[in-house]
Design an enzyme around this catalytic site. Structure first.
Site, PDB file in Angstrom:
ATOM      1  CD  GLU A  51     -15.133  31.689  17.733  1.00  0.00           C
ATOM      2  OE1 GLU A  51     -15.080  30.806  16.849  1.00  0.00           O
ATOM      3  OE2 GLU A  51     -14.118  32.185  18.250  1.00  0.00           O
ATOM      4  CE1 TYR A  58     -15.406  23.881  22.476  1.00  0.00           C
ATOM      5  CE2 TYR A  58     -16.844  25.363  23.668  1.00  0.00           C
ATOM      6  CZ  TYR A  58     -16.532  24.675  22.525  1.00  0.00           C
ATOM      7  OH  TYR A  58     -17.318  24.801  21.409  1.00  0.00           O
TER       8      TYR A  58
END
Ligand code: BEZ
Length: 251
Positions: free
Chosen positions: A135, A17
């Site tokens: 991440e 996303y």
């Protein structure tokens, strides 16, 4: 993400996303050509640039802003999130004051459009190790159900039909996939929380990090979001993202 023996034989279904929408996992390796990408949405979340970045899009001295998704249950139980969600996601919603305080109604009202990657079993471990590293600033992996909305070319592809036919369907008849998503939860240290969109824009305009300028991340995401809904009904339009891009570009 940890791997046990059972998982070794399974593909990795990975939801994107944010940066994954414009920068696929392991994008600089030939194996990424075997990954498949499908559009669709997550129900029950709102996307915000409320995660700070000291590495990819900022520095420890000047932290940038990247996206995370906030679950409906957190929004319904924390007053500080509500004004922002009422302003963007619920502005045309009937009974919005009832919806914002009810986790179930809110879950049904919120959608985050994005994509899902199919990563073949033999590359699943490598891809998740890569993502755990990429991440590392505050994100953790979580299980979610992703709703797939195929484009017309994908719908006619027999290999894709064969994958999709084995999956459960939602009320709209769309395939639903048990998948993994990386989230900067509201408890993680890099979660900024509600921030005025003009302030976020001012930060994004000037910050840069190891992966490049923060503005490149915002515009890359905005471009990838355009025409994401294959139905042509523009259901993927994100008023918050549009406002943020407008503020960044105005100055
Ligand atoms: C994403 O693009 O969905 C994403 C990937 C890793 C961390 C956060 C978001």
């Amino acid at each position: 993400m940890t791997y046990d023996k059972d998982e070794e034989a399974k593909p990795l279904w990975l939801v994107g996303y944010g940066s994954l929408l414009f920068k696929p996992p392991l994008h600089d390796k030939a194996i990424s050509k075997s990954f498949k990408k499908f559009p669709g949405y997550l129900s029950g979340f709102a996307r915000r640039f409320w995660q700070s970045s000291y590495d990819n899009r900022g520095t420890p001295e000047q932290k940038g802003r990247v996206v995370t998704i906030i679950p409906a249950a957190e929004i319904a139980s924390h007053d500080e999130f509500k004004d922002d969600i009422l302003h963007y996601e619920l502005h045309s919603q009937e009974h919005c004051n009832e919806v914002i305080n009810n986790a179930k109604l809110l879950h049904n009202a919120l959608k985050v459009w994005g994509c899902i990657y199919y990563i073949p079993p033999k590359y699943a471990r490598e891809a998740s190790e890569y993502l755990d590293f990429r991440e590392k600033d505050g994100y953790s992996s979580h299980k979610v159900s992703f709703n797939v909305v195929l484009d017309s070319k994908q719908e006619q592809d027999p290999r894709i039909q064969s994958i999709m036919s084995k999956l459960p369907k939602n009320k709209a008849g769309e395939p639903v996939i048990d998948s993994i998503v990386y989230v900067g939860t509201i408890e993680n240290e890099s979660f900024v929380g509600p921030e005025n969109v003009k302030k976020t824009a001012d930060i994004i305009r000037v910050c840069k990090g190891d992966s490049g300028p923060n503005i490149e991340y915002l515009l890359g995401l905005n471009d990838a979001m355009k025409d994401l809904d294959p139905s042509g009904r523009n259901r993927s339009h994100d008023p918050y993202l549009e406002d943020l891009v407008n503020f960044v570009e105005k100055n």
